[in-house]
Design a protein around this motif. Structure first.
Motif, mmCIF file in Angstrom:
data_model
loop_
_atom_site.group_PDB
_atom_site.id
_atom_site.type_symbol
_atom_site.label_atom_id
_atom_site.label_comp_id
_atom_site.label_asym_id
_atom_site.label_seq_id
_atom_site.Cartn_x
_atom_site.Cartn_y
_atom_site.Cartn_z
ATOM 1 N N GLY A 36 0.802 -1.221 0.000
ATOM 2 C CA GLY A 36 0.000 0.000 0.000
ATOM 3 C C GLY A 36 0.832 1.268 0.000
ATOM 4 O O GLY A 36 0.310 2.341 -0.282
ATOM 5 N N ASP A 37 2.125 1.169 0.306
ATOM 6 C CA ASP A 37 2.995 2.350 0.284
ATOM 7 C C ASP A 37 3.310 2.750 -1.151
ATOM 8 O O ASP A 37 3.341 1.905 -2.058
ATOM 9 N N ALA A 38 3.570 4.022 -1.322
ATOM 10 C CA ALA A 38 4.090 4.547 -2.584
ATOM 11 C C ALA A 38 5.287 5.419 -2.237
ATOM 12 O O ALA A 38 5.214 6.256 -1.342
ATOM 13 N N VAL A 39 6.395 5.195 -2.928
ATOM 14 C CA VAL A 39 7.620 5.956 -2.712
ATOM 15 C C VAL A 39 7.879 6.780 -3.970
ATOM 16 O O VAL A 39 7.919 6.231 -5.073
ATOM 17 N N LEU A 40 8.021 8.084 -3.802
ATOM 18 C CA LEU A 40 8.332 9.000 -4.904
ATOM 19 C C LEU A 40 9.723 9.558 -4.668
ATOM 20 O O LEU A 40 10.039 10.006 -3.566
ATOM 21 N N PHE A 41 10.578 9.496 -5.680
ATOM 22 C CA PHE A 41 11.859 10.197 -5.603
ATOM 23 C C PHE A 41 12.172 10.794 -6.962
ATOM 24 O O PHE A 41 11.735 10.305 -7.999
ATOM 25 N N TRP A 42 12.908 11.889 -6.904
ATOM 26 C CA TRP A 42 13.242 12.660 -8.110
ATOM 27 C C TRP A 42 14.644 12.306 -8.577
ATOM 28 O O TRP A 42 15.574 12.240 -7.778
ATOM 29 N N SER A 43 14.800 12.086 -9.878
ATOM 30 C CA SER A 43 16.096 11.777 -10.484
ATOM 31 C C SER A 43 16.781 13.025 -11.026
ATOM 32 O O SER A 43 17.938 12.976 -11.420
ATOM 33 N N ALA A 44 16.041 14.115 -11.083
ATOM 34 C CA ALA A 44 16.590 15.375 -11.594
ATOM 35 C C ALA A 44 16.154 16.504 -10.674
ATOM 36 O O ALA A 44 15.106 16.448 -10.046
ATOM 37 N N ARG A 45 17.000 17.511 -10.615
ATOM 38 C CA ARG A 45 16.694 18.714 -9.833
ATOM 39 C C ARG A 45 15.817 19.643 -10.673
ATOM 40 O O ARG A 45 15.676 19.449 -11.884
ATOM 41 N N PRO A 46 15.259 20.670 -10.061
ATOM 42 C CA PRO A 46 14.415 21.596 -10.839
ATOM 43 C C PRO A 46 15.128 22.219 -12.036
ATOM 44 O O PRO A 46 14.481 22.536 -13.039
ATOM 45 N N ASP A 47 16.455 22.368 -11.966
ATOM 46 C CA ASP A 47 17.185 22.958 -13.096
ATOM 47 C C ASP A 47 17.493 21.942 -14.197
ATOM 48 O O ASP A 47 18.129 22.267 -15.188
ATOM 49 N N GLY A 48 17.038 20.693 -14.013
ATOM 50 C CA GLY A 48 17.239 19.663 -15.023
ATOM 51 C C GLY A 48 18.480 18.811 -14.824
ATOM 52 O O GLY A 48 18.653 17.804 -15.500
ATOM 53 N N GLN A 49 19.358 19.216 -13.911
ATOM 54 C CA GLN A 49 20.562 18.426 -13.642
ATOM 55 C C GLN A 49 20.182 17.124 -12.950
ATOM 56 O O GLN A 49 19.321 17.103 -12.079
ATOM 57 N N LEU A 50 20.838 16.020 -13.345
ATOM 58 C CA LEU A 50 20.557 14.733 -12.712
ATOM 59 C C LEU A 50 21.034 14.760 -11.264
ATOM 60 O O LEU A 50 22.067 15.344 -10.952
ATOM 61 N N ASP A 51 20.276 14.130 -10.385
ATOM 62 C CA ASP A 51 20.548 14.157 -8.951
ATOM 63 C C ASP A 51 21.172 12.842 -8.502
ATOM 64 O O ASP A 51 20.496 11.809 -8.499
ATOM 65 N N PRO A 52 22.459 12.851 -8.088
ATOM 66 C CA PRO A 52 23.124 11.619 -7.640
ATOM 67 C C PRO A 52 22.451 10.959 -6.441
ATOM 68 O O PRO A 52 22.629 9.766 -6.214
ATOM 69 N N HIS A 53 21.657 11.710 -5.673
ATOM 70 C CA HIS A 53 20.940 11.118 -4.537
ATOM 71 C C HIS A 53 19.958 10.036 -4.992
ATOM 72 O O HIS A 53 19.530 9.211 -4.191
ATOM 73 N N ALA A 54 19.569 10.047 -6.258
ATOM 74 C CA ALA A 54 18.570 9.102 -6.770
ATOM 75 C C ALA A 54 19.147 7.716 -7.038
ATOM 76 O O ALA A 54 18.407 6.813 -7.424
ATOM 77 N N LEU A 55 20.447 7.526 -6.823
ATOM 78 C CA LEU A 55 21.040 6.194 -6.978
ATOM 79 C C LEU A 55 20.328 5.249 -6.019
ATOM 80 O O LEU A 55 20.262 5.513 -4.818
ATOM 81 N N HIS A 56 19.796 4.157 -6.528
ATOM 82 C CA HIS A 56 19.023 3.230 -5.693
ATOM 83 C C HIS A 56 19.110 1.816 -6.250
ATOM 84 O O HIS A 56 19.516 1.601 -7.385
#
Length: 186
Positions: free
Chosen positions: A138-158
């Motif tokens: 029942g859980d949903a996990v949302l994470f962003w792969s890019a920042r608002p400026d369009g740069q890819l976000d290394p935090h999204a490594l999963h």
């Protein structure tokens, strides 16, 4: 259901016996059921992205020892070439956790000081630290792969840790910055 595939960089060859992603899965369109349409509407409301920016649902099943090594859902243009439409967010919906031990989603670079942390082991969920999310139905996990400026976000490594017991069932929705892209190309 069929063995889950990988996105390959230009010049790479698909490996029939790859061990990076060992789940089985299938794809479903959002209009294939009222429940998926409802869920896509909820995702659109939360992300402020139109439904047309979403790829088909990837329904996945992980059984004993199956996993997905740490990876990015986005396609770095330096490695994959120019992208007409980039994956900028991921939603993982946990469909079942019956008898599940293991199967966590690990974010190895989560945290302020971890953004450029070297990864010593892409497979081992306990190596390198990070954040582990234990799946609950029942859980949903949302994470962003890019920042608002369009740069890819290394935090999204999963990655998806190996299942120890039980079955892990999830539905994954990748969201792109532009809709109406070619579903057969990154």
């Amino acid at each position: 259901m069929y063995p889950s595939g990988l996105a390959y960089r230009p010049g790479e060859k698909a490996e029939a016996e790859q061990q990076v992603r060992t789940s089985k899965g299938t794809f479903l369109g959002g209009d294939s059921s009222p429940a998926l349409r409802w869920l896509e509407d909820k995702i659109a409301a939360v992300t402020l992205l139109p439904r047309t920016n979403g790829e088909f649902w990837n329904v996945l099943n992980y059984k004993h020892s199956q996993h997905y090594d740490s990876h990015m859902d986005s396609f770095d243009p330096k490695e994959y070439g120019p992208q007409y439409s980039q994956r900028i967010a991921t939603v993982i919906v946990v469909l079942s956790d019956d008898g599940l031990m293991g199967g966590e989603t690990v974010f190895k670079r989560e945290g302020k000081s971890s953004i450029n942390k070297p990864i010593s082991n892409w497979t081992d969920c306990d190596a390198d630290g990070g954040l582990k999310y234990k799946p609950r139905a029942g859980d949903a996990v949302l994470f962003w792969s890019a920042r608002p400026d369009g740069q890819l976000d290394p935090h999204a490594l999963h990655g998806s840790c190996p299942v120890v017991t039980g079955n892990k069932w999830v539905a994954v929705k990748w969201l792109r910055n532009k809709g109406e892209y070619d579903h057969d190309k990154p």
